[in-house]
Write an enzyme that holds these catalytic residues in place. Structure first.
Site, PDB file in Angstrom:
ATOM      1  CB  VAL A  86      -0.934   0.018   1.232  1.00 35.59           C
ATOM      2  CG1 VAL A  86      -1.766   1.305   1.253  1.00 35.59           C
ATOM      3  CG2 VAL A  86      -1.849  -1.205   1.250  1.00 35.59           C
ATOM      4  N   GLY A  87       0.642   2.147  -0.895  1.00 34.04           N
ATOM      5  CA  GLY A  87       1.413   3.379  -0.934  1.00 34.04           C
ATOM      6  C   GLY A  87       0.992   4.348   0.151  1.00 34.04           C
ATOM      7  CE1 TYR A 137       3.111   2.629  -8.460  1.00 39.14           C
ATOM      8  CE2 TYR A 137       3.736   1.407  -6.481  1.00 39.14           C
ATOM      9  CZ  TYR A 137       2.771   2.052  -7.241  1.00 39.14           C
ATOM     10  OH  TYR A 137       1.480   2.112  -6.795  1.00 39.14           O
ATOM     11  CG  HIS A 283      -3.702  -0.662  -7.992  1.00 38.85           C
ATOM     12  ND1 HIS A 283      -2.402  -1.075  -8.153  1.00 38.85           N
ATOM     13  CD2 HIS A 283      -3.630   0.478  -7.261  1.00 38.85           C
ATOM     14  CE1 HIS A 283      -1.583  -0.220  -7.559  1.00 38.85           C
ATOM     15  NE2 HIS A 283      -2.313   0.726  -6.995  1.00 38.85           N
ATOM     16  CG  ASP A 314      -4.185  -7.635  -4.558  1.00 41.14           C
ATOM     17  OD1 ASP A 314      -4.907  -7.408  -5.556  1.00 41.14           O
ATOM     18  OD2 ASP A 314      -3.112  -7.045  -4.376  1.00 41.14           O
ATOM     19  NE  ARG A 318     -12.452  -4.261   1.660  1.00 41.65           N
ATOM     20  CZ  ARG A 318     -13.085  -3.089   1.662  1.00 41.65           C
ATOM     21  NH1 ARG A 318     -13.858  -2.761   2.676  1.00 41.65           N
ATOM     22  NH2 ARG A 318     -12.948  -2.250   0.653  1.00 41.65           N
ATOM     23  NE  ARG A 338      -9.849   0.417  -0.547  1.00 40.20           N
ATOM     24  CZ  ARG A 338      -9.786  -0.011  -1.809  1.00 40.20           C
ATOM     25  NH1 ARG A 338      -9.747  -1.322  -2.056  1.00 40.20           N
ATOM     26  NH2 ARG A 338      -9.753   0.858  -2.799  1.00 40.20           N
TER      27      ARG A 338
END
Length: 384
Positions: A86-87, A137, A283, A314, A318, A338
């Site tokens: 996660v960025g 990246y 994403h 992914d 959840r 998340r």
């Protein structure tokens, strides 16, 4: 010794953590975490269509115990899921990547560090004793690519993930309204939001303003926000192609995984180029609102190529039942992003431990309920 399961009974679901996180962090940070792109169609399809997958319980089968341990790339993990890259993690909760990396290491699951997260390659390696994965990246310049690969190798990362689903930045209306497009803008509204979240503000002061720690050696000192935006645009070229992947495959001697696969075409290419694994992903619904949800191509790709390459997934998961649904559909492993960020934003230093414990507990319950002894047996329980 693997860490014991510990759950805060006030937050017995990921949705509980999400609601708590929304109250604890500024609106611009929560919306960056929570949102998709365009109209959020694919964001919601990811979860809703995954939850159409149903499992068969064989209640009268002889069943001794359920074992979540899963072998992947020569390591045995304690569960078939990991923490997705996660960025800007430290924007959502200060020190978040370090919290999550520590929890992942203690629970024996993989943590994947993004190039644009807020902790460095070296720091995460130190926390995980070299057991993390690194997501690259793709840089515009070969020299930067090679130096990042060298640093990951020297820090003992065994798995490199290369990202193919960000050839351009997704169109994210919330981030544009909040000034979180590049370059970011700290508006009066954002300042007011910070003042309304004192614990977040205090921890930000404690750990410092989040930055791209892995990239700091390459960044000119003293850049303002506009200059930072130009630097990021000039530094990265997210569009992968066969030649670029082949060069990385030649240079990287560890395991190589392609993340963002959404078609059989790209899965075939990954196999032809000698990659070790693919992560079927969109994403988190943040790039292409008009695309498929992840569970649809996963089922097809796993059926066609599951014997030729390690297939993972992914986007949209959840819960423990979601992990089970993904495994039953053919994935050998899964990742959540998340969910872990909700946990850290809700519970701070305890968030990683709590979220992993919660997911392990939910997944174990599903396995016991359907009489599934090993994670590799999930496919036998799929309603077809």
């Amino acid at each position: 010794m693997e860490k014991e399961i510990r759950i805060d009974s006030r937050y017995p679901s990921i949705d509980d953590l999400r609601k708590r996180a929304q109250k604890k962090i500024p609106k611009f940070a929560f919306e960056y975490l929570d949102g998709g792109c365009n109209e959020d169609v694919n964001l919601h399809k990811n979860t809703s269509q995954l939850r159409e997958v149903e499992l068969l319980p064989y209640y009268l089968n002889k069943h001794t115990k359920s074992d979540m341990r899963t072998e992947l790339f020569g390591r045995t993990y304690s569960a078939p899921f990991g923490i997705a890259p996660v960025g800007l993690q430290g924007l959502m909760w200060p020190n978040a990547p370090e919290i999550l990396a520590k929890a992942a290491f203690e629970h024996n699951i993989p943590f994947v560090l993004s190039t644009v997260s807020t902790s460095s390659i070296e720091r995460i390696s130190e926390i995980t004793q070299g057991n993390a994965w690194f997501q690259l990246y793709h840089p515009a310049k070969d020299e930067l690519r090679d130096d990042l690969l060298r640093r990951a190798h020297d820090a003992h990362y065994e798995v490199l993930v290369i990202l193919c689903d960000v050839p351009t930045f997704g169109f994210r209306p919330r981030d544009i309204r909040n000034g979180l497009a590049m370059p970011p803008n700290m508006s009066l509204g954002n300042i007011v939001e910070i003042l309304k979240k004192p614990q977040w503000a205090f921890n930000t002061l404690k750990y410092g303003q989040p930055g791209f720690e892995t990239l700091k050696p390459y960044m000119p000192k003293g850049m303002d926000l506009k200059q930072l935006g130009k630097f990021m645009d000039a530094t990265f070229s997210g569009r992968l192609n066969e030649d670029r992947i082949a060069i990385i495959r030649d240079k990287w001697k560890g395991k190589l995984v392609l993340k963002g696969v959404a078609t059989e075409h790209d899965a075939e290419l990954a196999i032809r180029l000698g990659l070790d694994g693919i992560i079927v992903s969109n994403h988190g619904g943040r790039q292409l609102d008009a695309g498929e949800s992840t569970i649809r191509p996963l089922s097809r790709i796993a059926s066609l190529y599951g014997n030729d390459i390690i297939v993972m997934m992914d986007s949209g998961l959840r819960s423990g039942p979601d992990i089970a649904r993904t495994m039953a559909s053919g994935a050998k492993f899964s990742f959540l992003g998340r969910s872990f960020m909700y946990g850290v934003a809700a519970l701070g230093d305890k968030g990683g431990d709590h979220t992993i414990s919660l997911l392990k507990t939910e997944l174990k319950q599903v396995m016991e309920q359907i009489c599934c002894e090993r994670t590799s047996d999930f496919e036998n329980h799929l309603v077809r």
